[in-house]
Scaffold this active site. Structure first.
Site, PDB file in Angstrom:
ATOM      1  CD  GLU A 117      -2.990  -1.048   2.232  1.00 32.29           C
ATOM      2  OE1 GLU A 117      -4.196  -1.098   1.984  1.00 32.29           O
ATOM      3  OE2 GLU A 117      -2.539  -0.995   3.377  1.00 32.29           O
ATOM      4  CB  CYS A 162       2.532   7.443   3.545  1.00 32.52           C
ATOM      5  SG  CYS A 162       2.919   6.227   4.797  1.00 32.52           S
ATOM      6  CB  CYS A 209       6.493  -5.129   9.190  1.00 32.66           C
ATOM      7  SG  CYS A 209       7.773  -4.470  10.289  1.00 32.66           S
ATOM      8  CB  CYS A 237      -0.175   6.016  11.709  1.00 33.04           C
ATOM      9  SG  CYS A 237       0.573   7.502  11.134  1.00 33.04           S
TER      10      CYS A 237
HETATM   11  N1  SAH Z   1       8.339   0.514  10.430  1.00 31.50           N
HETATM   12  C1  SAH Z   1       8.619   1.890  10.531  1.00 31.50           C
HETATM   13  C2  SAH Z   1       7.816   2.731   9.572  1.00 31.50           C
HETATM   14  C3  SAH Z   1       6.369   2.364   9.399  1.00 31.50           C
HETATM   15  S1  SAH Z   1       5.308   2.585  10.765  1.00 31.50           S
HETATM   16  C4  SAH Z   1       8.414   2.381  11.947  1.00 31.50           C
HETATM   17  O1  SAH Z   1       7.864   1.657  12.756  1.00 31.50           O
HETATM   18  O2  SAH Z   1       8.843   3.485  12.234  1.00 31.50           O
HETATM   19  C5  SAH Z   1       4.950   4.331  10.743  1.00 31.50           C
HETATM   20  C6  SAH Z   1       4.453   4.901  12.072  1.00 31.50           C
HETATM   21  O3  SAH Z   1       3.120   4.464  12.366  1.00 31.50           O
HETATM   22  C7  SAH Z   1       5.308   4.464  13.254  1.00 31.50           C
HETATM   23  O4  SAH Z   1       5.729   5.594  13.977  1.00 31.50           O
HETATM   24  C8  SAH Z   1       4.365   3.639  14.105  1.00 31.50           C
HETATM   25  O5  SAH Z   1       4.694   3.756  15.464  1.00 31.50           O
HETATM   26  C9  SAH Z   1       3.022   4.235  13.755  1.00 31.50           C
HETATM   27  N2  SAH Z   1       1.890   3.345  14.021  1.00 31.50           N
HETATM   28  C10 SAH Z   1       1.836   2.022  13.819  1.00 31.50           C
HETATM   29  N3  SAH Z   1       0.620   1.535  14.187  1.00 31.50           N
HETATM   30  C11 SAH Z   1      -0.117   2.602  14.606  1.00 31.50           C
HETATM   31  C12 SAH Z   1      -1.460   2.759  15.068  1.00 31.50           C
HETATM   32  N4  SAH Z   1      -2.293   1.738  15.162  1.00 31.50           N
HETATM   33  N5  SAH Z   1      -1.878   4.005  15.393  1.00 31.50           N
HETATM   34  C13 SAH Z   1      -1.046   5.068  15.261  1.00 31.50           C
HETATM   35  N6  SAH Z   1       0.208   4.978  14.804  1.00 31.50           N
HETATM   36  C14 SAH Z   1       0.686   3.760  14.491  1.00 31.50           C
HETATM   37 FE1  SF4 Z   2       6.733  -2.789  11.481  1.00 26.34          FE
HETATM   38 FE2  SF4 Z   2       4.447  -1.610  12.109  1.00 26.34          FE
HETATM   39 FE3  SF4 Z   2       6.338  -1.836  13.964  1.00 26.34          FE
HETATM   40 FE4  SF4 Z   2       6.673  -0.129  11.902  1.00 26.34          FE
HETATM   41  S1  SF4 Z   2       5.124   0.010  13.513  1.00 26.34           S
HETATM   42  S2  SF4 Z   2       8.175  -1.608  12.714  1.00 26.34           S
HETATM   43  S3  SF4 Z   2       5.637  -1.275  10.269  1.00 26.34           S
HETATM   44  S4  SF4 Z   2       5.264  -3.541  12.970  1.00 26.34           S
END
Ligand code: SAH
Ligand code: SF4
Length: 351
Positions: free
Chosen positions: A89, A102, A109, A333
């Site tokens: 996505e 994004c 992951c 997110c």
């Molecule tokens: N794997 C990388 C980049 C993708 S996640 C990382 O973890 O940084 C991008 C952002 O989304 C991260 O900061 C993560 O903490 C946030 N995120 C993941 N799940 C979420 C949720 N359910 N609600 C809000 N933010 C979330």
């Molecule tokens: Fe992976 Fe989601 Fe954790 Fe980012 S927030 S490291 S995408 S599992």
């Protein structure tokens, strides 16, 4: 084989292997990345014979759109089908000042954060450089974003530092002045904290902005919600941040997902400020975006504001609350995850 994802020297080698002069590879590079022409037949500065060889033996394409969903707030989420049938996505977030794309770095992951839907699809594979660049090129060619002047965030599916080589090659292709020429200052890589790779980045000549998903202020809580913390705990991660080379005026962004009753107390806010002491930083507070079946709750708006205020007023920390975008199409997110293989959606993050 897809030509998209090859850099200038690889295209020059390819030209030579086809019996052409190296500069033909340079021309090909400029046609693809600077002029964004994906039809070899339209590259009229290349000899007919080369065009014929290329179109017979190679493909040159971005990604197949399996599904395109638009949110009432203008956010668009693409579900792309990759050549091997996997899905990723990409989210386009229109904003007043500057749009944001994004993008994903992996299919799935394996970091396993408990609040993130991408974690629940597991890890399938790394994206290739062409599949990373292809997400951006697709959005440019569709006219969603201009040729430059937009932000790119590696905050889609996947942990970019677990696909470091391909992510950095894509970063170079996106920013090369002879090619796509996007500003490295408008590209942000977000990581859950893969410390050895973070340290390796110190040697790169050109770096994207760095965002760290911190999300908790004690090892006890972070171990539970982000299992990667058991490998590289807070102190180790924050020391790597202190050692990260920052240009003047640049700051590290710390993302902090607020989970009601778990990470959103006043104590957490004070501890967070304490942890970030000495690091030029900016805090992005992300109220948890609910995912069905996941054991977390979103805090009230009042709680979120109070948390922000403690950081700003008591500690003079630049703290922003990230507005939820695209939640009606599961593009926010942590909501990106292609959970089934029958073409229905589900992806993972937003930003
Ligand atoms: N794997 C990388 C980049 C993708 S996640 C990382 O973890 O940084 C991008 C952002 O989304 C991260 O900061 C993560 O903490 C946030 N995120 C993941 N799940 C979420 C949720 N359910 N609600 C809000 N933010 C979330
Ligand atoms: Fe992976 Fe989601 Fe954790 Fe980012 S927030 S490291 S995408 S599992």
């Amino acid at each position: 084989m897809n030509l998209l994802g090859l850099d200038q020297s690889e295209l020059m080698e390819l030209a030579v292997s086809l019996g052409e002069k190296p500069f033909r590879g340079k021309q090909l590079y400029q046609q693809i990345y600077a002029r964004k022409i994906l039809n070899v037949q339209q590259m009229t500065d290349l000899p007919l014979s080369l065009r014929a060889r290329l179109s017979a033996d190679y493909i040159l394409e971005t990604l197949q759109v399996e599904q395109r969903r638009a949110s009432i707030d203008g956010t668009v989420k693409f579900l792309f089908r990759l050549q091997d049938g996997q899905f990723i996505e990409t989210v386009h977030i229109p904003e007043e000042r500057r749009d944001t794309l994004c993008i994903s770095s992996q299919v799935g992951c394996d970091v396993g954060c408990t609040f993130c839907l991408t974690a629940h699809m597991g890890f399938k594979r790394n994206l290739k450089p062409g599949e990373i660049v292809g997400q951006v090129l697709h959005c440019i060619l569709e006219g969603l974003v201009p040729e430059s002047g937009f932000n790119i965030v590696f905050m889609g599916m996947g942990e970019p530092l677990y696909n470091y080589k391909n992510v950095m090659k894509a970063f170079r292709l996106l920013t090369d002045q002879q090619g796509m020429d996007l500003s490295h200052r408008k590209i942000t890589l977000s990581t859950s904290g893969v410390v050895p790779v973070l340290r390796k980045m110190n040697a790169e000549p050109q770096l994207p902005n760095l965002a760290i998903s911190l999300n908790a202020t004690t090892d006890q809580v972070r171990n539970r919600v982000m299992p990667i913390n058991r490998k590289w705990p807070l102190a180790t991660l924050l020391q790597a941040c202190r050692d990260f080379p920052l240009d003047a005026r640049r700051r590290i962004t710390f993302e902090y997902v607020l989970l009601a009753g778990e990470t959103d107390s006043d104590h957490d806010a004070h501890r967070l400020a304490h942890l970030l002491k000495g690091i030029p930083s900016k805090v992005n507070l992300i109220p948890y975006n609910p995912n069905p079946g996941l054991p977390h709750r979103r805090p009230s708006d009042g709680r979120v504001e109070r948390f922000r205020e403690i950081l700003a007023a008591n500690h003079s920390l630049a703290a922003f609350v990230r507005r939820t975008r695209g939640d009606d199409i599961s593009a926010a997110c942590g909501q990106l995850a292609h959970l089934t293989n029958n073409g229905t959606s589900g992806l993972t993050t937003d930003n």
